[in-house]
Scaffold this active site. Structure first.
Site, short mmCIF file in Angstrom:
data_model
loop_
_atom_site.label_atom_id
_atom_site.label_comp_id
_atom_site.label_asym_id
_atom_site.label_seq_id
_atom_site.Cartn_x
_atom_site.Cartn_y
_atom_site.Cartn_z
CE LYS A 55 -4.26 -1.96 1.77
NZ LYS A 55 -3.88 -3.37 1.95
C1 LIG Z 1 -4.47 -4.47 1.33
C2 LIG Z 1 -3.76 -5.74 1.22
C3 LIG Z 1 -4.16 -6.77 0.32
C4 LIG Z 1 -5.41 -6.65 -0.52
O1 LIG Z 1 -5.29 -5.69 -1.55
P1 LIG Z 1 -6.58 -5.14 -2.30
O2 LIG Z 1 -6.11 -4.02 -3.12
O3 LIG Z 1 -7.52 -4.69 -1.21
O4 LIG Z 1 -7.17 -6.25 -3.10
C5 LIG Z 1 -3.38 -7.90 0.23
N1 LIG Z 1 -2.28 -8.07 1.00
C6 LIG Z 1 -1.87 -7.12 1.87
C7 LIG Z 1 -0.67 -7.38 2.70
C8 LIG Z 1 -2.58 -5.92 2.02
O5 LIG Z 1 -2.18 -4.98 2.89
#
Ligand SMILES: *Cc1c(COP(=O)(O)O)cnc(C)c1O
Length: 471
Positions: free
Chosen positions: A113
């Protein structure tokens, strides 16, 4: 580039006008009116670009109301070795001949993220200064999103973050990550309750339109368009790193929750990137896997949503999914609006008639159980000497079923194992490696405000901090 709503009820606007917003006024999600196509020549040129330059080239197609020099400066400031650990920013690691990991979790909070959120922080600061505005971001977190937002917004002019989290219910590492921030524009608020209580309080604040306008309240959730487009960049990078010429295809496996990450892959593919398969990998919360297998979309109630060992994928509905449905239905906003109305009344909709066309988009799917993830962590450690976290293990597990001979499979590494130490101990009996900067983070001084479940107290807290800083 102009932006529309998936439900067709919003006048066309430009990038800077949607940057700070959440949902479109008609309740839909914003989308560009079309995806720019990237031709062979452009692909060949982009292959040679360093990450910040590539990010600039992709972003300028979508954010053409930001002067190019400014945008180039923003991507150069965001994607640095200092922040992301190497000039590659998202290094590709080969596991075997055709299986790769695209390492997306070398940013400040050790999850993918950061790649979008760090850019968002710089974009917000830039646009707010231009518009002479301030923004008070109010959010709820049970882990990854909150810390990524705080590390992106810390020290940014014109932005304050009020982040609610359930008191004593996050891991010690995650708590320390957030609460050890001492920046004056970051407010950690520990709520005496569970995550849903935090979310309800944020909703109550957002639904109070007078308060929202008066104090310029905003959010940074995963439906933010700029976050999605920032994620498009690493699909191009991953493809460049795994290929040597433009006629090669690759597939991506994506551990998925709110469908933001894999949606960016869909957009890269729609722009002309030669992607064979987009593997949607879910955990026990398999709303998306069910849809791609059957065409039935049935969001779960929160009571039906399981707490798993890949908690960042524990979702009941997939917030970004509406954008793909819009594309699948040829941009028919009225039909999208009708489907989401049906969701409200009946709790599900059925697109099984469209099932034969899913393949046109490359989407396939699968899900993993806790045991599958632990077995994958063990197998990957044994075969390659690499420790992966539970989310990445989910992607690798599902990827295995969808590999094609001659087509590299790139699994997106979405978090570092250090964030989910308990599962690594369970799988391997060892402590996961921890980056040096995080040694002893749990013993640093923590700063937070403890608050009962009282929306009026929260509103007063936000207003007083916003007013005193403004004055
Ligand atoms: C947010 C997150 C996901 C999921 O991603 P999306 O964009 O919501 O599909 C998967 N793995 C980790 C470690 C995350 O922080």
């Amino acid at each position: 580039m102009r932006y529309l709503s998936t439900r067709g009820g919003m006048p066309a606007v430009r990038f800077c006008e949607i940057l700070l917003g959440g949902l479109a006024p008609d309740g839909g999600l914003v989308l560009p009116e079309s995806y720019p196509r990237v031709d062979e020549e452009t692909l060949a040129r982009w292959r040679l670009l360093p990450y910040p330059e590539l990010a600039f080239e992709i972003l300028r197609l979508y954010a053409d109301d930001i002067p190019e020099d400014d945008l180039r400066a923003l991507t150069a400031r965001t994607y640095t070795a200092e922040i992301f650990g190497s000039d590659a920013i998202t290094p590709l690691q080969r596991l075997d001949g055709e299986l790769h990991l695209l390492r997306l979790s070398n940013g400040p909070t050790l999850a993918f993220k950061d790649l979008a959120m760090q850019l968002l922080g710089n974009l917000f600061e830039y646009v707010l200064a231009k518009q002479g505005r301030e923004l008070n971001i109010v959010g709820a977190t049970s882990g990854d999103t909150g810390s990524a937002a705080e590390y992106a917004m810390r020290g940014k002019r014109g932005v304050r973050v009020f982040m609610l989290s359930p008191h004593r219910r996050m891991s010690a590492f995650q708590t320390a990550q957030m609460f050890s921030l001492h920046d004056p524009n970051i407010y950690n608020i520990a709520i005496d309750g569970v995550f849903d209580d935090c979310q309800d309080m944020v909703k109550a604040i957002s639904n109070d339109l007078d308060f929202k306008r008066r104090w310029s309240i905003g959010t940074v959730n995963s439906i933010n368009w700029a976050r999605v487009v920032a994620q498009v960049v690493y699909y191009f990078r991953g493809w460049f790193a795994a290929t040597t010429s433009n006629d090669q295809k690759v597939s991506f496996a994506v551990p998925s929750g709110n469908f933001g990450n894999v949606l960016a892959g869909h957009i890269a593919r729609s722009m002309g990137l030669p992607i064979s398969r987009l593997v949607v990998a879910t955990n026990e919360n398999d709303v998306l896997d069910e849809f791609f297998r059957t065409g039935h979309y049935r969001p779960r109630a929160s009571a039906e949503t399981q707490h798993t060992s890949s908690p960042s994928m524990d979702i009941s509905k997939a917030s970004n999914f509406e954008r793909f449905v819009h594309d699948l239905l040829g941009g028919d906003g009225a039909r999208v609006a009708a489907l989401w109305k049906q969701l409200d009344t009946e709790g599900a909709f059925d697109l099984s008639a469209e099932l034969p066309r899913f393949a046109d988009y490359g989407f396939v799917s699968g899900s993993s159980s806790h045991a599958d993830r632990l077995a994958t962590i063990r197998a990957v450690h044994q075969a390659y000497g690499v420790v992966v976290d539970t989310h990445t293990a989910d992607g690798l597990f599902v990827a295995e079923r969808w590999r094609e001979p001659g087509v590299p499979m790139i699994c997106l590494e979405t978090a570092q194992p250090a964030k989910f130490a308990a599962s690594i101990r369970e799988a391997l009996g060892i402590e996961p490696p921890r980056p040096a900067a995080y040694e002893g983070i749990e013993s640093r001084a923590q700063r937070y405000t403890l608050m009962p479940r009282d929306v009026r107290l929260l509103a007063r807290f936000i207003a007083s901090r916003a007013a005193s800083a403004a004055g």
